[in-house]
Design a protein around this motif. Structure first.
Motif, PDB file in Angstrom:
ATOM      1  N   VAL A 147      54.159  61.524  52.448  1.00  0.00           N
ATOM      2  CA  VAL A 147      52.867  60.822  52.197  1.00  0.00           C
ATOM      3  C   VAL A 147      52.796  60.889  50.501  1.00  0.00           C
ATOM      4  N   GLU A 148      53.396  62.041  49.924  1.00  0.00           N
ATOM      5  CA  GLU A 148      53.188  62.146  48.750  1.00  0.00           C
ATOM      6  C   GLU A 148      54.414  61.200  47.935  1.00  0.00           C
ATOM      7  N   ALA A 149      55.512  61.217  48.534  1.00  0.00           N
ATOM      8  CA  ALA A 149      56.546  60.140  48.195  1.00  0.00           C
ATOM      9  C   ALA A 149      56.207  58.649  47.972  1.00  0.00           C
ATOM     10  N   ILE A 150      55.335  58.186  49.126  1.00  0.00           N
ATOM     11  CA  ILE A 150      54.919  56.849  49.250  1.00  0.00           C
ATOM     12  C   ILE A 150      53.989  56.700  48.609  1.00  0.00           C
TER      13      ILE A 150
ATOM     14  N   GLY B 248      54.482  48.769  37.307  1.00  0.00           N
ATOM     15  CA  GLY B 248      55.506  47.783  37.000  1.00  0.00           C
ATOM     16  C   GLY B 248      56.908  48.533  36.667  1.00  0.00           C
ATOM     17  N   GLN B 249      56.915  49.776  36.842  1.00  0.00           N
ATOM     18  CA  GLN B 249      58.164  50.711  36.802  1.00  0.00           C
ATOM     19  C   GLN B 249      58.951  50.634  37.693  1.00  0.00           C
ATOM     20  N   GLN B 250      59.893  49.928  37.843  1.00  0.00           N
ATOM     21  CA  GLN B 250      60.974  49.721  38.836  1.00  0.00           C
ATOM     22  C   GLN B 250      62.177  50.214  38.950  1.00  0.00           C
ATOM     23  N   ASN B 251      62.168  51.105  37.721  1.00  0.00           N
ATOM     24  CA  ASN B 251      63.473  51.994  37.782  1.00  0.00           C
ATOM     25  C   ASN B 251      63.200  53.289  38.207  1.00  0.00           C
ATOM     26  N   THR B 252      61.909  53.682  38.974  1.00  0.00           N
ATOM     27  CA  THR B 252      61.299  55.007  39.293  1.00  0.00           C
ATOM     28  C   THR B 252      62.293  55.261  40.753  1.00  0.00           C
ATOM     29  N   ALA B 253      62.620  56.634  40.555  1.00  0.00           N
ATOM     30  CA  ALA B 253      63.336  57.221  41.818  1.00  0.00           C
ATOM     31  C   ALA B 253      62.574  58.738  41.976  1.00  0.00           C
TER      32      ALA B 253
ATOM     33  N   PRO C   9      69.265  68.886  46.107  1.00  0.00           N
ATOM     34  CA  PRO C   9      68.520  67.476  46.572  1.00  0.00           C
ATOM     35  C   PRO C   9      69.116  67.182  47.788  1.00  0.00           C
ATOM     36  N   LEU C  10      68.118  66.694  48.829  1.00  0.00           N
ATOM     37  CA  LEU C  10      68.322  66.094  49.973  1.00  0.00           C
ATOM     38  C   LEU C  10      68.597  64.640  50.230  1.00  0.00           C
ATOM     39  N   ARG C  11      67.701  63.998  49.199  1.00  0.00           N
ATOM     40  CA  ARG C  11      67.733  62.555  49.442  1.00  0.00           C
ATOM     41  C   ARG C  11      67.159  61.944  48.239  1.00  0.00           C
ATOM     42  N   LEU C  12      67.473  60.756  47.826  1.00  0.00           N
ATOM     43  CA  LEU C  12      67.037  59.987  46.612  1.00  0.00           C
ATOM     44  C   LEU C  12      66.339  58.747  47.387  1.00  0.00           C
ATOM     45  N   VAL C  13      64.789  58.565  46.918  1.00  0.00           N
ATOM     46  CA  VAL C  13      64.268  57.669  47.307  1.00  0.00           C
ATOM     47  C   VAL C  13      63.780  56.817  46.151  1.00  0.00           C
ATOM     48  N   VAL C  14      63.734  55.547  46.506  1.00  0.00           N
ATOM     49  CA  VAL C  14      63.400  54.418  45.556  1.00  0.00           C
ATOM     50  C   VAL C  14      62.461  53.494  45.970  1.00  0.00           C
ATOM     51  N   PRO C  15      61.724  52.620  45.136  1.00  0.00           N
ATOM     52  CA  PRO C  15      60.695  51.647  45.906  1.00  0.00           C
ATOM     53  C   PRO C  15      61.159  50.893  46.987  1.00  0.00           C
ATOM     54  N   PHE C  16      62.418  50.630  46.903  1.00  0.00           N
ATOM     55  CA  PHE C  16      62.910  49.712  48.124  1.00  0.00           C
ATOM     56  C   PHE C  16      62.827  50.210  49.236  1.00  0.00           C
ATOM     57  N   ASP C  17      62.802  51.637  49.284  1.00  0.00           N
ATOM     58  CA  ASP C  17      62.624  52.545  50.661  1.00  0.00           C
ATOM     59  C   ASP C  17      61.069  52.408  51.173  1.00  0.00           C
ATOM     60  N   LEU C  18      60.292  51.866  50.573  1.00  0.00           N
ATOM     61  CA  LEU C  18      58.528  51.912  50.650  1.00  0.00           C
ATOM     62  C   LEU C  18      58.545  51.453  52.261  1.00  0.00           C
TER      63      LEU C  18
END
Length: 52
Positions: free
Chosen positions: A2-5, A15-20, A33-42
């Motif tokens: 939930v916090e990641a979302i 407008g920060q599209q380069n966030t991971a 690190p277990l996983r890298l999550v980006v806005p595309f994963d929402l």
């Protein structure tokens, strides 16, 4: 999850599209690190949360 979302949604709205996010077991910088999550994963994260 939930916090990641929440964090990715807020960065996307700002407008920060380069966030991971780097996901770890305990949220510590020293954890492996277990996983890298980006806005595309929402959509996938939101759908997974609906099933739990």
């Amino acid at each position: 999850m939930v916090e990641a979302i929440d964090r990715l949604s807020r960065s996307r709205l700002a407008g920060q599209q380069n966030t991971a996010l780097i996901i770890t077991q305990n949220g510590m910088r020293t954890d492996k690190p277990l996983r890298l999550v980006v806005p595309f994963d929402l959509p996938v994260l939101s759908k997974a949360l609906a099933f739990t």
